[in-house]
Design an enzyme around this catalytic site. Structure first.
Site, mmCIF file in Angstrom:
data_model
loop_
_atom_site.group_PDB
_atom_site.id
_atom_site.type_symbol
_atom_site.label_atom_id
_atom_site.label_comp_id
_atom_site.label_asym_id
_atom_site.label_seq_id
_atom_site.Cartn_x
_atom_site.Cartn_y
_atom_site.Cartn_z
ATOM 1 N N THR A 334 0.843 -1.168 0.000
ATOM 2 C CA THR A 334 0.000 0.000 0.000
ATOM 3 C C THR A 334 0.889 1.230 0.000
ATOM 4 O O THR A 334 2.082 1.134 0.231
ATOM 5 C CB THR A 334 -0.866 -0.060 1.283
ATOM 6 N N THR A 352 -4.040 1.509 -2.557
ATOM 7 C CA THR A 352 -3.318 0.243 -2.669
ATOM 8 C C THR A 352 -3.705 -0.538 -3.913
ATOM 9 O O THR A 352 -4.778 -0.341 -4.481
ATOM 10 C CB THR A 352 -3.601 -0.622 -1.422
ATOM 11 N N SER A 395 -10.379 -4.732 3.916
ATOM 12 C CA SER A 395 -9.018 -4.210 3.799
ATOM 13 C C SER A 395 -8.412 -3.953 5.171
ATOM 14 O O SER A 395 -9.109 -3.928 6.190
ATOM 15 C CB SER A 395 -9.023 -2.927 2.968
ATOM 16 N N GLY A 415 1.639 -1.453 4.780
ATOM 17 C CA GLY A 415 2.183 -2.591 5.512
ATOM 18 C C GLY A 415 1.199 -3.677 5.870
ATOM 19 O O GLY A 415 1.398 -4.402 6.846
ATOM 20 N N GLY A 416 0.093 -3.812 5.106
ATOM 21 C CA GLY A 416 -0.842 -4.896 5.358
ATOM 22 C C GLY A 416 -1.442 -4.818 6.751
ATOM 23 O O GLY A 416 -1.775 -3.746 7.259
#
Length: 521
Positions: A334, A352, A395, A415-416
């Protein structure tokens, strides 16, 4: 694991302070595009939109018009906070049976059970309906002053030159060269004879002439052309040729949504996030559960213990309860952009493609790199976040707007799942702890991006690490970019009439740029 890196090296990035507006982004060239919009008289939304399109060109592995995101805006004069959701959806024709689970576990962001041929990760079958263009258009129309063409102009210029090739961009390409080689258009853009480019000197760039032409067309035809015009028809044809089921109906029916922000308070600090299917509700749940175990001041053992406990419970709830069950209207690799303008208006925007280089599919007729939003879903049936048709993605990103009586701030990260704990800690450090922006961005963090394990930065005091280990299962993880154990945060803050901007010190491209740095015309 053996650690061959220096244990003595220290990396810092000082905060930028100015009476003028500031843009913090993961790429300096994109931040400069936004700062130029501010210097030209634009507001925070103008700068954010210009930066968003620009960063999709120069940092294509993270975001772009083939993806989606979330945005929060705060009006300095009224204090009103508004929020937009332009996340991805699954195509209406998607059949979960086309994603059979096989033995093994995928090696991407979420560790889902392996899907046959990694159809949820790569190729046309991994592509969800993108919302980025609709989101930028909606926000610009509601709050911006720039024309649509002017907002796209910096991205068009950057696309003509292309992605700067240095050690950092080469690292991104090299890590994913095997997958990029499987798509002819991606290989043509990023590889040379099937391999990552080997030459860094003299300085070169990787241009994307097709994307430049697409952005030029979009600037003139308008945002809806992406969803129901000539460009939409080309996108659908290319995705279907790559094996995906994205349809003209999927694009035509897509609209960005303005939603009511979700607000959680802690002392005198209010943290505004987005509701529904993103990281906002999980952050809010964690902050609510903190109780009075930490009441401010410098982050100490009590702070990290409280955060770890709250986040472990919040993630246990998230992973067992959240998802777009039956597609009802309700509640990554992202990039993030934080902006404050001269008047104090703020934007926090996260966008993202999901995984690095998304689906790895570049559409040949438009040069657009497409998302792999299908990977947000659990491929196993019967779960809250199971894969299905016409569902919104769950998300992980969580842009945050924070307000106290003394200051306001806009923060976010890439960073997820690691974004949620990073934003929880930074929101508390800035909103309750009273840290300066520079102090907060340099403060070591912990990561709790699941219910089972706490990852601890070895720079934290040994007493803090011992206190955590006495209560939680703990592992040590060094701060760095690859691997990125604690997310990449970017922030702006306003206090006493002055603006501050700061970025994750260890990200080599990230920078906060003031409009004062832009050369006058």
């Amino acid at each position: 694991m053996a650690d061959s890196f220096s244990h003595q090296q220290t990396v810092t990035k000082p905060a930028v302070v100015s009476a003028g507006g500031i843009v913090a982004a993961q790429n300096r060239l994109a931040a400069q595009a936004g700062a130029a919009a501010l210097a030209g008289g634009g507001n925070a939304v103008d700068a954010a939109v210009a930066t968003a399109f620009a960063i999709g060109v120069v940092e294509p592995w993270m975001s772009g018009v083939g993806g989606g995101g979330l945005l929060l805006h705060r009006d300095a004069a009224s204090g009103r906070v508004r929020a937009w959701d332009f996340g991805m959806r699954t195509p209406k024709a998607l059949d979960p049976a086309g994603y059979p689970v096989v033995e093994g576990e995928d090696a991407d962001l979420f560790g889902w059970p392996l899907v046959k041929d990694s159809r949820n990760l790569r190729g046309g079958t991994a592509i969800a309906v993108p919302g980025q263009v609709a989101g930028m258009a909606a926000v610009l129309q509601a709050l911006g002053t720039l024309s649509w063409e002017a907002a796209l102009a910096p991205a068009i210029l950057l696309a003509e030159r292309g992605v700067p090739l240095d050690w950092f961009s080469l690292l991104q390409i090299a890590q994913h060269s095997g997958d990029l080689a499987q798509n002819e258009a991606s290989a043509a853009l990023y590889l040379r004879d099937g391999h990552p480019p080997a030459q860094l000197q003299p300085a070169v760039c990787l241009p994307n002439s097709k994307l430049r032409e697409t952005l030029q067309h979009l600037a003139k035809a308008g945002a809806r052309d992406f969803y129901e015009g000539e460009l939409a028809a080309r996108i659908v044809a290319d995705v279907q040729a790559a094996g995906g089921c994205l349809s003209a109906e999927d694009l035509r029916g897509y609209q960005a949504r303005e939603v009511e922000p979700l607000t959680v308070s802690r002392g005198q600090a209010a943290l505004h996030v987005l509701p529904e299917l993103n990281g906002g509700p999980t952050l809010a749940r964690a902050v609510t559960r903190l109780g009075e175990s930490w009441t401010g001041g410098a982050p100490d053992g009590a702070f990290y213990l409280a955060v770890a406990e709250a986040l472990r419970e919040a993630f246990a709830h998230r992973l067992s309860h959240l998802g777009d069950v039956d597609g009802a209207r309700g509640p990554s690799c992202t990039t993030h952009i934080s902006v404050v303008d001269r008047a104090g208006n703020m934007v926090t925007l996260t966008q993202t493609l999901l995984s690095v280089f998304g689906s790895k599919v570049t559409l040949p007729s438009s040069g657009i790199l497409m998302n792999n939003g299908i990977n947000w879903f659990d491929p196993r049936p019967g779960r809250p976040n199971s894969l299905g048709p016409d569902k919104r993605t769950l998300s992980n990103y969580v842009p945050v707007l924070g307000v106290t009586p003394e200051r306001s701030f806009a923060i976010g990260a890439s960073g997820g799942r690691k974004i949620i704990p990073a934003m929880t800690q930074l929101g508390l450090m800035l909103g309750v702890g009273g840290m300066t922006l520079e102090e907060a961005l340099h403060q070591p963090r912990i990561d709790v991006s699941g219910p089972d394990l706490v990852t601890v930065d070895p720079r934290l005091d040994p007493s803090i690490r011992s206190a955590l280990a006495a209560v939680h299962p703990v592992q040590t993880g060094a701060a760095g970019f690859a691997p990125n154990n604690y997310a990449t945060a970017l922030a702006v803050l306003r206090e006493q009439g002055r603006n501050h901007g700061a970025v994750e010190p260890l990200h080599p491209w990230a920078e906060a740029v003031s409009e004062d740095e832009v050369p006058s015309a």
